[in-house]
Design an enzyme around this catalytic site. Structure first.
Site, mmCIF file in Angstrom:
data_model
loop_
_atom_site.group_PDB
_atom_site.id
_atom_site.type_symbol
_atom_site.label_atom_id
_atom_site.label_comp_id
_atom_site.label_asym_id
_atom_site.label_seq_id
_atom_site.Cartn_x
_atom_site.Cartn_y
_atom_site.Cartn_z
ATOM 1 N N GLN A 183 -5.478 -3.174 10.864
ATOM 2 C CA GLN A 183 -4.326 -2.567 11.538
ATOM 3 C C GLN A 183 -4.696 -1.264 12.236
ATOM 4 O OE1 GLN A 183 -0.354 -2.859 9.574
ATOM 5 N NE2 GLN A 183 -1.570 -3.475 7.815
ATOM 6 N N ARG B 49 5.120 -7.502 10.881
ATOM 7 C CA ARG B 49 6.350 -6.729 10.664
ATOM 8 C C ARG B 49 7.478 -7.642 10.191
ATOM 9 N NH1 ARG B 49 4.232 -3.070 9.163
ATOM 10 N NH2 ARG B 49 2.400 -4.354 9.452
ATOM 11 N N LYS C 25 0.829 -1.207 0.000
ATOM 12 C CA LYS C 25 0.000 0.000 0.000
ATOM 13 C C LYS C 25 0.864 1.259 0.000
ATOM 14 C CE LYS C 25 -2.091 -1.160 3.816
ATOM 15 N NZ LYS C 25 -1.466 -2.479 4.030
ATOM 16 N N THR C 26 1.845 1.260 0.893
ATOM 17 C CA THR C 26 2.712 2.422 0.968
ATOM 18 C C THR C 26 3.481 2.577 -0.348
ATOM 19 O OG1 THR C 26 2.881 2.134 3.349
ATOM 20 C CG2 THR C 26 4.547 3.526 2.319
ATOM 21 N N ASP D 161 -1.609 7.814 3.760
ATOM 22 C CA ASP D 161 -1.188 6.471 4.177
ATOM 23 C C ASP D 161 -1.807 6.165 5.543
ATOM 24 O OD1 ASP D 161 0.063 4.031 4.113
ATOM 25 O OD2 ASP D 161 2.116 4.798 4.316
ATOM 26 N N GLU D 162 -1.907 4.896 5.898
ATOM 27 C CA GLU D 162 -2.441 4.481 7.208
ATOM 28 C C GLU D 162 -3.797 5.145 7.475
ATOM 29 O OE1 GLU D 162 -0.859 2.243 8.948
ATOM 30 O OE2 GLU D 162 1.263 2.366 8.406
HETATM 31 P P1 ATP Z 1 1.746 -2.182 5.940
HETATM 32 O O1 ATP Z 1 0.326 -2.623 5.945
HETATM 33 O O2 ATP Z 1 2.563 -2.910 6.944
HETATM 34 O O3 ATP Z 1 1.890 -0.702 5.983
HETATM 35 P P2 ATP Z 1 2.072 -2.024 3.094
HETATM 36 O O4 ATP Z 1 0.842 -2.593 2.529
HETATM 37 O O5 ATP Z 1 2.185 -0.561 3.131
HETATM 38 O O6 ATP Z 1 2.348 -2.655 4.521
HETATM 39 P P3 ATP Z 1 4.606 -1.924 1.780
HETATM 40 O O7 ATP Z 1 5.383 -1.516 2.962
HETATM 41 O O8 ATP Z 1 4.291 -0.921 0.746
HETATM 42 O O9 ATP Z 1 3.267 -2.634 2.275
HETATM 43 O O10 ATP Z 1 5.289 -3.164 1.066
HETATM 44 C C1 ATP Z 1 5.753 -4.288 1.802
HETATM 45 C C2 ATP Z 1 7.026 -4.824 1.187
HETATM 46 O O11 ATP Z 1 6.721 -5.413 -0.071
HETATM 47 C C3 ATP Z 1 8.039 -3.750 0.903
HETATM 48 O O12 ATP Z 1 9.319 -4.254 1.152
HETATM 49 C C4 ATP Z 1 7.832 -3.441 -0.560
HETATM 50 O O13 ATP Z 1 8.993 -2.923 -1.144
HETATM 51 C C5 ATP Z 1 7.470 -4.806 -1.117
HETATM 52 N N1 ATP Z 1 6.593 -4.742 -2.312
HETATM 53 C C6 ATP Z 1 5.405 -4.136 -2.407
HETATM 54 N N2 ATP Z 1 4.865 -4.307 -3.630
HETATM 55 C C7 ATP Z 1 5.742 -5.034 -4.344
HETATM 56 C C8 ATP Z 1 5.772 -5.560 -5.698
HETATM 57 N N3 ATP Z 1 4.779 -5.345 -6.541
HETATM 58 N N4 ATP Z 1 6.848 -6.262 -6.053
HETATM 59 C C9 ATP Z 1 7.874 -6.491 -5.191
HETATM 60 N N5 ATP Z 1 7.904 -6.046 -3.932
HETATM 61 C C10 ATP Z 1 6.851 -5.318 -3.486
HETATM 62 MG MG MG Z 2 2.366 0.786 4.733
#
Ligand code: ATP
Ligand code: MG
Length: 690
Positions: free
Chosen positions: A243, A624, A30-31, A212-213
Site C-alpha cells: 500500500q 477499501r 494493523k491500525t 501507522d502507515e
Molecule cells: P489498512 O491496511 O487498510 O490500513 P488495517 O490493517 O489498518 O487496514 P484496520 O483498519 O485496523 O486494518 O481493521 C480493518 C477492519 O477490521 C476494521 O473494521 C476493524 O475494526 C476490523 N478488525 C480488525 N481486527 C479485528 C479482530 N481481531 N476482530 C474483529 N474485527 C477486527
Molecule cells: Mg490501517
C-alpha cells in the site's frame, strides 16, 4: 484489553519492550493494533503523555483518538496522537530557539512558498516554473539536503540554478522567522541530531512511539523516528508494502527494508486474517497485487464469506459513468430493508477533477455527499486573509503575512510604497514590519505614504496586545467581530465579488471561522485538530498560534450521513461497505503510462516503478470495500482537450474476475429506476405538504 484481537495482534500489542514491526495486508487490523496498544501501554503504567502515536493525516489522528477514548476513556486525551508534521511543530516550538527560531515562528503554506521563490528569483516567473522549483526544493529537503548539499550534488545547469535559488530561499525563511512544511520534519531532525540535550529530553519523554502507515514515511521521517526512540527502540511500526502510494512524494520502502538492519532486536509480526472484506473482494485484491515484486511474502484470507461478485461497469463517457454509479447506489439501497445509509457508500477515483461529474449526478437526485481531499476550508482566500493577520500578530517578521494583511482589505498603501519599504528592509536586513519603525525610513518614503504605514504598524501592535488579553469564547468572538468591523472586511468581500451569492458564502465562511476560533479560545475542540493536552481556556493570541498548522488540516467533518467522494490517495486506511472505483480506464489508472513522451532517458525503469505504484493504488482502492465493489471504466477519455477512445484498465483483467458474473446486470438498472421513481414521488408528496 484482549477483546477483539486475534493471537498475532495480541502478540504485537503485548510486546512493549523493544522494536516491533507489524507487516500485513490491507484490512488485517494493523491500525486496530495501534489503538489497542495505546490502551495496553497505559493500563500497564505508562503515562499517557509519554506515548506518541503518529498517523498519516490529521483526520486519522482524530479518529484514532476517538477509538482510544472508547477503550480507556479520558486518559486517551493526553496521548500525543498526531502526524509527523504536528509533532514537528511541537518540537520546534519547544526547542527551536537553539536554531535561532522564536517559539512563535510562522508556518508558510504553498502560496507563500511560491511567492517567496518568485521574489527570490528576481524577474517575472510563471506559476508553473515556481511550482517546479518548489517541488525540486521539497524533494531535496525530503532527502535531507540543504542548499549547499543540493548544489554539490546537482547534475545539470537547471539543478544548479535551483540550488542557488534554494540558498536565497533559505535566507529569506530565516529572516522571516518562518518554516515551510518540509522544515517541520527536517528541523526537528536537526534538533535531535545536533543537540544532545534536546535529544536526551525527547528520548526520556517518549516511552513508546507508534507509527501507522509506516510504508509511506520518507527518509527524513525515518531518521526522525530513529532519533526519537534512541537505541532502546521502544516503538511499534505498522504498515503494508503493497500500500505504499506516496513514492512520488519521496516516501520510500527502504524504510521497511532498513528496520531489521537498524534494529536487530526487531520483532516482526504478520497478520493474515482480513476482517474487512468479503472473499470475492479480497481475491480480486490479491490477484491485482500479485504481479508486483514481493518485499515480504504475505497471505491474506477472509472469513466473511464469498459475498457479492465484484462488478465491472462500462460507460460511454464520464457523465454516463456517474449516472450508472448513482443508479447503483440507488439500487443497492432499494435492495435491502432498511436501506444502507448514505455514509456506507464511497466513490473513489484517481484525480480530484474526476469528482465533478459525480457531484453533478448526485445533486441531480438530491443524494447528500461530501468531497474529501478537496479544497479545505483553510485554503479559501478569505480564511487565508484573516490568518495572515494572525500570523503577523504572532510573528511580526513574517513578511509574506505582512504583505497579505496590509492589502486585505486594501488600505490605500500602494505597490510603490510597499516596494520601497521592501527595498529599505532588505537593505537594512530587517523585516518589513521592523523597518516601519526604523528612524531612517522617513528619508526613504514620502510623508503621506509613511503615515499610512505607521498607522498599520500601530494597529497591528494594538491588536496583538488586545488579543493577548482576550480570554474565553465570548470575549474572543466579540473581539473578532470588532476587528472585522474596524477593517471593513465584509465590505471588502462584497466589493470584490461580482456575484452577491458568492460574496455571501464567503462572508459566512468568515463568520464560521470566527465562531470556530472563539470556541477554541473557550477551550473546546482541541482534539479535533490533533491538538495536544490543554483543554483550558486560551487567549486569542494562543489560539491564533495554532492556526497556521491547521491550514492543512481540513477539520474533521462531522460524521454526517453522506456519500463520500474521494481520491484513492485520500482513502488510505478507511473502509466503506459499498465502494465504487471510478475511472479504472487505461490512461487514468494506471495514469498516462504509455503515452508518456519521456523527458528522461532511463524511462524504462521509471515506468516499471510507476506502474507498480499505480498497481498498489488499485490495490488500496479495492481493499477499501467491505461488502460490495464495482469497478467502472469509460469508453472515451479526455486527453488534453480531446476525447480519445479508451480501453478498460489492465488492472481490471488482473483482478481475474469470473466473466459470468462480472458484468453489472440490467436488473440493477431496473431497480434503480424504480427507486428513483419512488424517491420522486416521495419528494412530490413532501413538497405538497409544505
Ligand atoms: P489498512 O491496511 O487498510 O490500513 P488495517 O490493517 O489498518 O487496514 P484496520 O483498519 O485496523 O486494518 O481493521 C480493518 C477492519 O477490521 C476494521 O473494521 C476493524 O475494526 C476490523 N478488525 C480488525 N481486527 C479485528 C479482530 N481481531 N476482530 C474483529 N474485527 C477486527
Ligand atoms: Mg490501517
Amino acid at each position: 484489553m484482549s477483546a477483539g484481537l486475534n493471537l498475532a495482534q495480541l502478540q504485537a500489542v503485548h510486546y512493549t519492550h523493544g522494536p516491533c514491526l507489524v507487516l500485513a495486508g490491507a484490512g488485517s487490523g494493523k491500525t486496530r493494533v495501534i489503538t489497542h496498544k495505546i490502551a495496553h501501554l497505559i493500563e500497564h503504567g505508562l503515562e499517557p503523555r509519554r506515548i506518541a502515536a503518529i498517523t498519516f493525516t490529521n483526520k486519522a489522528a482524530a479518529e484514532m483518538r476517538e477509538r482510544a477514548q472508547g477503550l480507556i476513556g479520558r486518559r486517551a486525551k493526553e496521548v500525543l496522537i498526531c502526524t509527523f508534521h504536528a509533532l514537528g511543530v511541537r518540537m520546534v516550538r519547544e526547542d527551536g530557539r537553539v536554531l535561532g527560531l522564536k517559539p512563535q515562528f510562522s508556518i508558510l503554506d504553498t502560496d507563500d512558498v511560491t511567492s517567496i521563490l518568485k521574489d527570490a528569483a528576481g524577474g517575472t516567473t510563471d506559476a508553473a516554473t515556481a511550482r517546479q522549483w518548489q517541488w525540486t526544493i521539497s524533494r531535496w529537503k525530503n532527502q535531507g539536503l540543504n542548499a549547499a548539499a543540493a548544489l554539490a550534488q546537482a547534475q545539470d545547469e537547471q539543478e544548479r540554478s535551483t540550488a542557488v535559488l534554494m540558498a536565497r530561499y533559505e535566507e529569506r525563511l530565516s529572516a522571516y522567522q518562518s518554516v515551510d512544511f518540509d522544515d517541520l520534519i527536517s528541523l526537528p531532525l536537526k534538533l535531535l541530531r545536533d543537540f544532545p540535550d534536546v535529544r536526551a529530553k525527547w528520548q526520556a519523554l517518549l516511552g513508546h512511539v507508534l507509527v501507522d502507515e509506516y510504508q509511506d514515511t520518507n527518509a527524513t521521517q525515518y531518521e526522525l523516528l530513529k532519533l526519537l526512540v534512541g537505541e532502546r527502540g521502544h516503538f511499534t511500526a505498522v504498515g503494508d508494502d503493497d500500500q505504499s502510494i506516496y513514492g512520488w512524494r519521496g516516501a520510500t520502502l527502504d524504510n521497511l527494508k532498513k528496520l531489521p538492519q537498524d534494529f536487530p532486536a526487531l520483532k516482526v509480526v504478520k497478520l493474515e486474517q482480513n476482517y474487512r472484506s468479503t472473499s470475492a473482494i479480497l481475491r480480486a485484491a490479491n490477484n491485482v497485487i500479485q504481479p508486483n515484486p514481493k518485499l515480504f511474502p504475505k497471505t491474506l484470507f477472509s472469513e466473511l464469506g464469498e459475498g457479492e461478485p465484484v462488478r465491472v461497469v462500462d460507460a460511454d463517457s464520464e457523465e454516463h459513468e456517474a449516472e450508472r454509479a448513482v443508479a447503483r447506489i440507488q439500487s443497492l439501497r432499494a435492495a435491502s430493508n432498511p436501506p444502507p445509509e448514505w455514509r456506507s457508500f464511497a466513490i473513489l477515483y484517481r484525480a480530484n477533477h474526476q469528482a465533478k461529474p459525480f457531484e453533478k449526478a448526485l445533486r441531480k437526485v438530491n443524494i447528500p455527499y461530501k468531497v474529501s481531499g478537496g479544497t479545505s476550508f483553510f485554503d479559501r482566500a478569505e480564511i487565508k486573509d484573516l490568518c495572515a493577520w494572525f500570523r503577523l500578530w504572532i510573528n511580526s517578521d513574517d513578511d509574506p503575512a505582512f504583505l497579505r494583511a496590509i492589502s486585505s482589505p486594501k488600505r490605500g498603501i500602494g505597490h510603490t510604497t510597499l516596494g520601497q519599504l521592501g527595498g529599505f528592509a532588505t537593505q537594512h536586513k530587517q523585516s518589513m514590519f521592523e523597518a516601519l519603525f526604523n528612524a531612517m525610513l522617513p528619508a526613504a518614503i514620502p510623508k503621506r505614504a509613511l503615515e499610512g504605514l505607521h498607522e498599520f504598524g500601530r494597529y497591528i501592535n494594538d491588536l496583538e496586545y488586545r488579543a493577548r488579553h482576550t480570554h474565553g469564547a465570548e470575549a474572543a468572538y466579540a473581539f473578532l467581530q470588532d476587528w472585522l468591523q474596524e477593517i471593513g472586511y465584509e465590505k471588502h468581500i462584497y466589493d470584490g465579488e461580482e456575484s452577491e451569492k458568492v460574496a455571501a458564502a464567503r462572508w459566512t465562511n468568515v463568520l464560521e471561522f470566527c465562531d470556530w476560533m472563539a470556541q477554541r479560545a473557550g477551550g473546546q475542540l482541541d482534539e479535533a485538530a490533533g491538538d495536544v493536552i490543554t483543554t483550558q481556556s486560551k487567549s486569542l493570541l494562543e489560539v491564533a498560534q495554532t492556526i497556521a498548522l491547521l491550514s492543512t488540516i481540513s477539520e474533521r467533518e462531522k460524521d454526517q450521513d453522506m456519500v463520500t467522494l474521494s481520491t484513492l490517495h485520500a482513502s488510505k486506511g478507511l473502509e466503506w461497505p459499498h465502494v465504487i472505483l471510478a475511472g479504472v480506464t487505461e490512461g487514468m489508472l494506471p495514469f498516462k503510462l504509455d503515452d508518456d513522451n519521456g523527458r528522461d532517458t532511463d524511462v524504462g525503469e521509471d515506468i516499471v516503478q510507476r506502474l507498480q505504484e499505480e498497481r498498489r493504488l488499485m490495490y488500496v482502492g479495492i481493499t477499501r470495500a467491505q461488502r460490495t465493489l464495482a469497478v467502472g471504466w469509460t469508453k472515451k477519455r479526455k486527453k488534453g482537450r480531446e476525447m480519445v477512445k479508451a480501453q478498460p484498465s489492465r488492472f481490471i483483467a488482473e483482478m481475474k474476475l469470473d466473466q459470468a458474473t462480472a458484468q453489472e446486470d440490467y436488473r440493477e438498472k431496473f431497480r434503480a429506476l424504480q427507486a428513483e421513481f419512488a424517491a420522486r414521488a416521495a419528494a412530490a408528496v413532501a413538497a405538497k405538504s409544505r
